[in-house]
Design a protein around this motif. Structure first.
Motif, PDB file in Angstrom:
ATOM      1  N   GLU A  15       8.194  29.147  -3.813  1.00  0.00           N
ATOM      2  CA  GLU A  15       7.032  28.856  -2.973  1.00  0.00           C
ATOM      3  C   GLU A  15       6.991  27.382  -2.583  1.00  0.00           C
ATOM      4  O   GLU A  15       6.732  27.038  -1.419  1.00  0.00           O
ATOM      5  N   LEU A  16       7.239  26.513  -3.539  1.00  0.00           N
ATOM      6  CA  LEU A  16       7.216  25.081  -3.252  1.00  0.00           C
ATOM      7  C   LEU A  16       8.325  24.683  -2.286  1.00  0.00           C
ATOM      8  O   LEU A  16       8.115  23.856  -1.392  1.00  0.00           O
ATOM      9  N   ARG A  17       9.505  25.262  -2.452  1.00  0.00           N
ATOM     10  CA  ARG A  17      10.594  24.987  -1.520  1.00  0.00           C
ATOM     11  C   ARG A  17      10.195  25.374  -0.095  1.00  0.00           C
ATOM     12  O   ARG A  17      10.458  24.654   0.872  1.00  0.00           O
ATOM     13  N   SER A  18       9.576  26.533   0.034  1.00  0.00           N
ATOM     14  CA  SER A  18       9.139  26.997   1.339  1.00  0.00           C
ATOM     15  C   SER A  18       8.069  26.074   1.923  1.00  0.00           C
ATOM     16  O   SER A  18       8.091  25.753   3.116  1.00  0.00           O
ATOM     17  N   MET A  19       7.148  25.611   1.075  1.00  0.00           N
ATOM     18  CA  MET A  19       6.056  24.770   1.557  1.00  0.00           C
ATOM     19  C   MET A  19       6.559  23.400   2.008  1.00  0.00           C
ATOM     20  O   MET A  19       6.106  22.884   3.043  1.00  0.00           O
ATOM     21  N   VAL A  20       7.467  22.785   1.257  1.00  0.00           N
ATOM     22  CA  VAL A  20       7.949  21.466   1.686  1.00  0.00           C
ATOM     23  C   VAL A  20       8.809  21.584   2.935  1.00  0.00           C
ATOM     24  O   VAL A  20       8.902  20.632   3.721  1.00  0.00           O
ATOM     25  N   SER A  21       9.398  22.745   3.141  1.00  0.00           N
ATOM     26  CA  SER A  21      10.152  22.963   4.370  1.00  0.00           C
ATOM     27  C   SER A  21       9.210  23.038   5.578  1.00  0.00           C
ATOM     28  O   SER A  21       9.519  22.511   6.650  1.00  0.00           O
ATOM     29  N   ARG A  22       8.066  23.675   5.378  1.00  0.00           N
ATOM     30  CA  ARG A  22       7.090  23.815   6.467  1.00  0.00           C
ATOM     31  C   ARG A  22       6.280  22.540   6.674  1.00  0.00           C
ATOM     32  O   ARG A  22       5.897  22.210   7.804  1.00  0.00           O
ATOM     33  N   TYR A  23       5.998  21.814   5.578  1.00  0.00           N
ATOM     34  CA  TYR A  23       5.155  20.618   5.648  1.00  0.00           C
ATOM     35  C   TYR A  23       5.880  19.451   4.972  1.00  0.00           C
ATOM     36  O   TYR A  23       5.477  18.985   3.901  1.00  0.00           O
ATOM     37  N   PRO A  24       6.945  18.969   5.571  1.00  0.00           N
ATOM     38  CA  PRO A  24       7.802  17.976   4.914  1.00  0.00           C
ATOM     39  C   PRO A  24       7.145  16.611   4.697  1.00  0.00           C
ATOM     40  O   PRO A  24       7.653  15.813   3.911  1.00  0.00           O
ATOM     41  N   LEU A  25       6.043  16.335   5.374  1.00  0.00           N
ATOM     42  CA  LEU A  25       5.393  15.033   5.218  1.00  0.00           C
ATOM     43  C   LEU A  25       4.261  15.060   4.201  1.00  0.00           C
ATOM     44  O   LEU A  25       3.605  14.035   3.987  1.00  0.00           O
ATOM     45  N   ARG A  26       4.050  16.196   3.574  1.00  0.00           N
ATOM     46  CA  ARG A  26       2.987  16.283   2.567  1.00  0.00           C
ATOM     47  C   ARG A  26       3.574  15.924   1.200  1.00  0.00           C
ATOM     48  O   ARG A  26       4.171  16.741   0.511  1.00  0.00           O
ATOM     49  N   ALA A  51      12.904  13.943  -0.043  1.00  0.00           N
ATOM     50  CA  ALA A  51      11.558  13.592   0.407  1.00  0.00           C
ATOM     51  C   ALA A  51      11.534  12.176   0.975  1.00  0.00           C
ATOM     52  O   ALA A  51      10.934  11.928   2.032  1.00  0.00           O
ATOM     53  N   ALA A  52      12.176  11.240   0.278  1.00  0.00           N
ATOM     54  CA  ALA A  52      12.195   9.855   0.736  1.00  0.00           C
ATOM     55  C   ALA A  52      12.862   9.739   2.095  1.00  0.00           C
ATOM     56  O   ALA A  52      12.393   9.008   2.974  1.00  0.00           O
ATOM     57  N   LYS A  53      13.951  10.471   2.286  1.00  0.00           N
ATOM     58  CA  LYS A  53      14.671  10.424   3.558  1.00  0.00           C
ATOM     59  C   LYS A  53      13.814  10.955   4.692  1.00  0.00           C
ATOM     60  O   LYS A  53      13.726  10.350   5.772  1.00  0.00           O
ATOM     61  N   VAL A  54      13.138  12.087   4.445  1.00  0.00           N
ATOM     62  CA  VAL A  54      12.310  12.695   5.489  1.00  0.00           C
ATOM     63  C   VAL A  54      11.124  11.802   5.826  1.00  0.00           C
ATOM     64  O   VAL A  54      10.838  11.521   6.997  1.00  0.00           O
ATOM     65  N   ILE A  55      10.415  11.337   4.799  1.00  0.00           N
ATOM     66  CA  ILE A  55       9.210  10.543   5.019  1.00  0.00           C
ATOM     67  C   ILE A  55       9.550   9.193   5.634  1.00  0.00           C
ATOM     68  O   ILE A  55       8.869   8.707   6.545  1.00  0.00           O
ATOM     69  N   ARG A  56      10.631   8.580   5.156  1.00  0.00           N
ATOM     70  CA  ARG A  56      11.056   7.298   5.725  1.00  0.00           C
ATOM     71  C   ARG A  56      11.477   7.472   7.183  1.00  0.00           C
ATOM     72  O   ARG A  56      11.164   6.642   8.046  1.00  0.00           O
ATOM     73  N   GLY A  57      12.165   8.576   7.464  1.00  0.00           N
ATOM     74  CA  GLY A  57      12.622   8.817   8.829  1.00  0.00           C
ATOM     75  C   GLY A  57      11.490   9.106   9.791  1.00  0.00           C
ATOM     76  O   GLY A  57      11.523   8.680  10.951  1.00  0.00           O
ATOM     77  N   GLN A  58      10.459   9.817   9.316  1.00  0.00           N
ATOM     78  CA  GLN A  58       9.346  10.200  10.181  1.00  0.00           C
ATOM     79  C   GLN A  58       8.290   9.108  10.297  1.00  0.00           C
ATOM     80  O   GLN A  58       7.712   8.893  11.360  1.00  0.00           O
ATOM     81  N   GLY A  94       8.589   5.833   8.586  1.00  0.00           N
ATOM     82  CA  GLY A  94       9.045   4.479   8.338  1.00  0.00           C
ATOM     83  C   GLY A  94       8.530   3.902   7.028  1.00  0.00           C
ATOM     84  O   GLY A  94       8.477   2.683   6.859  1.00  0.00           O
ATOM     85  N   LEU A  95       8.129   4.761   6.096  1.00  0.00           N
ATOM     86  CA  LEU A  95       7.560   4.331   4.832  1.00  0.00           C
ATOM     87  C   LEU A  95       8.272   5.040   3.687  1.00  0.00           C
ATOM     88  O   LEU A  95       8.757   6.145   3.839  1.00  0.00           O
ATOM     89  N   ASP A  96       8.270   4.379   2.538  1.00  0.00           N
ATOM     90  CA  ASP A  96       8.750   5.035   1.335  1.00  0.00           C
ATOM     91  C   ASP A  96       7.663   5.944   0.791  1.00  0.00           C
ATOM     92  O   ASP A  96       6.474   5.710   1.047  1.00  0.00           O
ATOM     93  N   PRO A  97       8.015   6.978   0.061  1.00  0.00           N
ATOM     94  CA  PRO A  97       7.000   7.865  -0.516  1.00  0.00           C
ATOM     95  C   PRO A  97       5.998   7.081  -1.363  1.00  0.00           C
ATOM     96  O   PRO A  97       6.357   6.161  -2.090  1.00  0.00           O
ATOM     97  N   GLY A  98       4.731   7.433  -1.207  1.00  0.00           N
ATOM     98  CA  GLY A  98       3.687   6.780  -1.995  1.00  0.00           C
ATOM     99  C   GLY A  98       3.181   5.494  -1.411  1.00  0.00           C
ATOM    100  O   GLY A  98       2.321   4.838  -1.982  1.00  0.00           O
ATOM    101  N   ARG A  99       3.669   5.113  -0.200  1.00  0.00           N
ATOM    102  CA  ARG A  99       3.248   3.837   0.388  1.00  0.00           C
ATOM    103  C   ARG A  99       2.509   4.006   1.719  1.00  0.00           C
ATOM    104  O   ARG A  99       2.510   3.131   2.550  1.00  0.00           O
ATOM    105  N   ARG A 100       1.894   5.151   1.869  1.00  0.00           N
ATOM    106  CA  ARG A 100       1.096   5.351   3.074  1.00  0.00           C
ATOM    107  C   ARG A 100      -0.171   4.511   2.986  1.00  0.00           C
ATOM    108  O   ARG A 100      -0.723   4.280   1.916  1.00  0.00           O
TER     109      ARG A 100
END
Length: 212
Positions: free
Chosen positions: A158-169, A196-203, A205-211
């Motif tokens: 379930e979690l794999r499916s959710m991060v695929s659908r909502y990669p920025l969460r 996660a870091a690659k996706v969030i940084r790419g979308q 421009g931030l590292d995870p946890g630095r929004r």
């Protein structure tokens, strides 16, 4: 019922505020956005009249400065969802984790995709953003209960499916990494962090946890 076009948008706006008066100007804004007709109030009155003919005269009432979808006549999935989540909080406060889990599962089961995603109203979809967040909070609370109970492997798919659908969460990624770690898959947990870091940084421009 075959509710289409602007009638469908108006009904959706009323459903989001079911039980509460939606001001006329707000409803006009949701239905026509930046291009209201010259006689906008008259056009809205005609639109509501047609909705009443289609759905029942007692469904939508005129109340003071606007219109209201009467919850005495109908209910919505959103109303039911909020009732279930509220009850889940109550039983959790009483220490009944099993009942909380059952109520959250029932509430989450009411969701069927993105709310209002098929409606051509940008502002109405913006109104729905808060509802989406409510759904995420309920889902994440249910996931936390499962994780606390040791059902790490059961929620991985379930979690794999959710991060695929909502990669920025990020909160979903965090729970995925926790589930992998507790399931003894530390290398996979690290790989999930890197993904996660690659996706969030790419979308963003931030590292995870630095929004901000």
């Amino acid at each position: 019922m075959p509710v289409r076009g602007r009638q469908r948008i108006a009904l959706a706006a009323l459903a989001l505020s079911a039980g509460r008066v939606l001001p006329i100007d707000t409803l006009i804004d949701r239905v026509w956005e930046d291009e209201p007709p010259r006689q906008a109030r008259a056009s809205l009155q005609t639109l509501v009249t047609r909705l009443r003919r289609l759905l029942g005269a007692d469904l939508i009432e005129t109340s003071g400065p606007g219109y209201r979808l009467r919850t005495q006549v109908c209910t919505t999935d959103l109303i039911r969802f909020r009732e279930l989540v509220s009850r889940a909080r109550e039983v959790a406060a009483q220490g009944d984790g099993y009942a909380e889990l059952d109520l959250l599962r029932e509430a989450i089961g009411l969701w069927a995709g993105e709310p209002l995603s098929d409606l051509p109203s940008v502002r109405l979809q913006a109104d729905a953003a808060g509802i989406v967040e409510e759904g995420f909070r309920a889902l994440e609370r249910r996931l936390d209960i499962d994780l606390a109970a040791g059902r790490h492997r059961e929620v991985l798919g379930e979690l794999r499916s959710m991060v695929s659908r909502y990669p920025l969460r990020e909160t979903l990624w965090e729970r995925l990494m926790l589930a992998l770690h507790r399931a003894g898959r530390r290398a996979d947990a690290l790989a999930a962090y890197e993904e996660a870091a690659k996706v969030i940084r790419g979308q963003l421009g931030l590292d995870p946890g630095r929004r901000g």
